[in-house]
Enzyme design. Structure first.
Site, PDB file in Angstrom:
ATOM      1  N   GLU A 292       0.658  -1.304  -0.015  1.00 12.92           N
ATOM      2  CA  GLU A 292      -0.014   0.019   0.071  1.00 12.92           C
ATOM      3  C   GLU A 292       0.848   1.209   0.079  1.00 12.92           C
ATOM      4  O   GLU A 292       1.900   1.502   0.677  1.00 12.92           O
ATOM      5  CB  GLU A 292      -0.947   0.015   1.332  1.00 12.92           C
ATOM      6  CG  GLU A 292      -1.968   1.154   1.268  1.00 12.92           C
ATOM      7  CD  GLU A 292      -2.636   1.375   2.555  1.00 12.92           C
ATOM      8  OE1 GLU A 292      -3.777   1.831   2.646  1.00 12.92           O
ATOM      9  OE2 GLU A 292      -2.224   0.719   3.586  1.00 12.92           O
ATOM     10  N   LYS A 358     -10.475  -0.751  -1.931  1.00 11.37           N
ATOM     11  CA  LYS A 358     -10.623  -0.977  -0.472  1.00 11.37           C
ATOM     12  C   LYS A 358     -12.160  -0.505  -0.070  1.00 11.37           C
ATOM     13  O   LYS A 358     -12.663   0.319  -0.325  1.00 11.37           O
ATOM     14  CB  LYS A 358      -9.726  -0.120   0.344  1.00 11.37           C
ATOM     15  CG  LYS A 358      -9.737  -0.076   1.857  1.00 11.37           C
ATOM     16  CD  LYS A 358      -8.559   0.524   2.568  1.00 11.37           C
ATOM     17  CE  LYS A 358      -8.325   0.505   3.919  1.00 11.37           C
ATOM     18  NZ  LYS A 358      -7.560   1.199   4.397  1.00 11.37           N
ATOM     19  N   CYS A 412      -4.761  -2.883   4.412  1.00  7.77           N
ATOM     20  CA  CYS A 412      -4.506  -2.099   5.499  1.00  7.77           C
ATOM     21  C   CYS A 412      -5.368  -2.608   6.602  1.00  7.77           C
ATOM     22  O   CYS A 412      -5.189  -3.809   6.801  1.00  7.77           O
ATOM     23  CB  CYS A 412      -4.485  -0.400   5.620  1.00  7.77           C
ATOM     24  SG  CYS A 412      -4.090   0.479   7.067  1.00  7.77           S
TER      25      CYS A 412
END
Length: 537
Positions: A292, A358, A412
């Protein structure tokens, strides 16, 4: 301890509030990666003793009165310690952010502590003077932890159960009951010492029963874990080989300062580097992984990037890279909304063949709750992006590329959500890319990494984790680390996922055993409360 118990029972006002905040701060020392487990047994009984001495007002004070304030004060102290590392992000931009940092940590901790306050108030509604009161509070606290992990998108960092996962052996029970089930166990045994003091004329053998129960629970947890580790065969897959790049890209904090050419130069150099004389670079790699924030710019601003990536990749090799992705309506030439934080699959022809956007964004990090209100004061989310970031579709987490076993892509902190990762039935391993460079130098990256390992144990799948500045590692389906890079080391790691285990009890039952346990505990608490009310004065 008798003196402490009596002091807690008799305390009130600001003295009780301060005592509970201190006790909560001590309890916060149990979080990963600190794992000071005795802190739980020293601190949590004070919560029980304070509730023993709390009044029972009428009306709205029964909800937001002394019992709520007791749980809130304890929780506030706990979360200030548990979440203190979030303050490291304020030093990235510096300036006035540093001055705001203490107040932001205090405010966030207070917001989360309100859940513990509500749990405390709920428990006090059916509070008794007998031993069942610790069951009452343990169940109410677990409900509060469940709520904070789900309400308003959820923030399940440092659930209490993580304190009981410091070793590979102790992690294994989460394959059966999950981290929320372990939270109930942790709350119960942390509260049990409150039954030892004060003595009240009881024999020593009777008073020590809770102590032996705590020892028995931890011994059983260790024993189960030892047997599972010894009796479970975990073998590497032969059909996939992955190279994880840890590039230390610090341009993520300001998209305007990114030099795409220089950054791609660095990533390409790292990707094909040889770590030792036998290293063949990308020759035997099927999947190259960039974490990321490794590409903190839109690929459309540097079209040559895809061509350079194609020249790097051997035939059949796929790059899995995290990058921002703009959304367009069909036929439109301008973006139709905020960008996505995405994982892009790029083949050896430089074509994007799949992507995942995401879905679970970080509050205040990637989107700003009540954004219009905060915008009046010039306040935006931490991650750059004038419009914020768009929520993706969680149903698309399962990525199935040609010739590749299916895997769950998690960006994440999406890895934190126990039992809510996506289509785990169709996935063969967990794939997590993250950027924890915001928190370098704190316990945050290690804490985040430990939470991720528990998901591997719960689901019985290996975890492949690529981080911008650490921690980059791979685990087997039992959560054991099979390869890792040091924090803030610019390097690559070659790993293979392991074969998926047979479905774990948790992956089959999810949170149903926890629900049954909570209902049983609350039913017992209600019965004990009604029985105590019937006793003649």
């Amino acid at each position: 301890m008798t003196w402490l118990a009596e002091t807690a029972m008799l305390s009130h006002g600001w003295r009780r509030f301060a005592l509970l905040m201190l006790a909560g701060a001590v309890a916060g020392l149990s979080v990963p990666p600190l794992f000071i487990l005795p802190a739980l047994f020293v601190s949590f009984p004070i919560w029980v003793w304070c509730l023993d001495g709390a009044g029972r007002p009428r009306g709205w004070q029964r909800v937001f009165g002394p019992a709520f304030r007791i749980g809130f004060a304890f929780g506030w102290g706990y979360f200030i310690v548990a979440f203190h590392w979030l303050g490291a992000a304020f030093f990235v931009d510096g300036g006035w952010f540093i001055g705001v940092m203490p107040f932001a940590i205090l405010a966030l901790s207070a917001l989360i502590a309100a859940f513990w306050g509500a749990g405390s108030a709920l428990a006090h509604l059916v509070w008794t003077q007998g031993p069942w009161r610790v069951v009452t509070l343990a169940c109410a606290l677990t409900l509060a932890e469940w709520a904070r992990g789900h309400v308003l998108t959820g923030f399940p960092f440092d659930l209490l159960g993580y304190a009981l996962t410091p070793t590979d052996e102790m992690m294994q029970i989460t394959a059966v009951i999950g981290i929320y089930g372990l939270t109930l166990v942790a709350a119960l045994i942390a509260l049990l010492p409150a039954l030892i003091w004060p003595g009240d004329g009881r024999s020593l053998s009777r008073r020590l029963l809770p102590f032996f129960l705590i020892i028995g629970v931890i011994a059983a947890q260790l024993g189960y874990g030892h047997d599972r580790l010894a009796g479970t065969q975990a073998s590497e897959r032969s059909d996939i080989s992955m190279r994880l790049v840890q590039p230390l890209v610090y341009e993520h904090a300001d998209f305007g300062n990114v030099d795409p050419v220089a950054l791609i130069d660095r990533l390409l150099m790292l990707s094909d580097m040889r770590m030792d004389p036998t290293d063949q670079g990308l020759a035997d790699i099927t999947h190259l992984v960039w974490p990321e924030s490794s590409l903190p710019f839109f690929l459309s601003t540097y079209p040559e990037a895809l061509a350079r990536i194609a020249r790097l990749l051997p035939e059949g090799t796929v790059l899995l890279a995290s990058a921002p992705r703009q959304q367009y309506e069909p036929g439109a030439s301008t973006p139709s909304g905020p960008p996505f934080n995405a994982v892009l699959a790029i083949d050896d022809k430089g074509e994007v063949i799949a992507s995942y956007d995401k879905a679970h964004l970080v509050p205040f990090g990637e989107f700003l709750p009540f954004g219009e209100f905060f915008a009046r004061f010039g306040i935006t989310q931490f991650v750059p992006g004038a419009e914020g970031w768009a929520h993706g579709d969680a149903r698309r987490r399962l990525m199935s590329l040609p010739g590749t076993p299916g895997f769950l892509a998690l960006i994440c902190y999406e890895i934190l959500f126990s039992g809510d990762l996506g289509d785990t039935g169709g996935a063969q391993f967990l794939f997590n890319v993250t950027n924890d460079a915001w928190f370098d130098g704190s316990i945050g990256p290690a804490q985040h990494a430990h939470h991720a390992r528990i998901r591997a144990v719960e689901e019985g799948m290996s975890l492949i984790r690529a981080a911008n500045s650490g921690l980059t590692f791979a685990t087997d389906p039992l959560g054991r680390i099979t390869g890792e890079l040091a924090p803030r080391e610019m390097a690559v790691l070659d790993v293979r996922p392991h074969e998926k285990l047979a479905a774990t009890p948790f992956s089959q039952w999810r949170h149903w055993p926890l629900l049954i346990g909570l209902l049983a505990g609350l039913a017992i608490s209600l019965a004990a409360w009604r029985g105590e009310r019937r006793k003649p004065l």
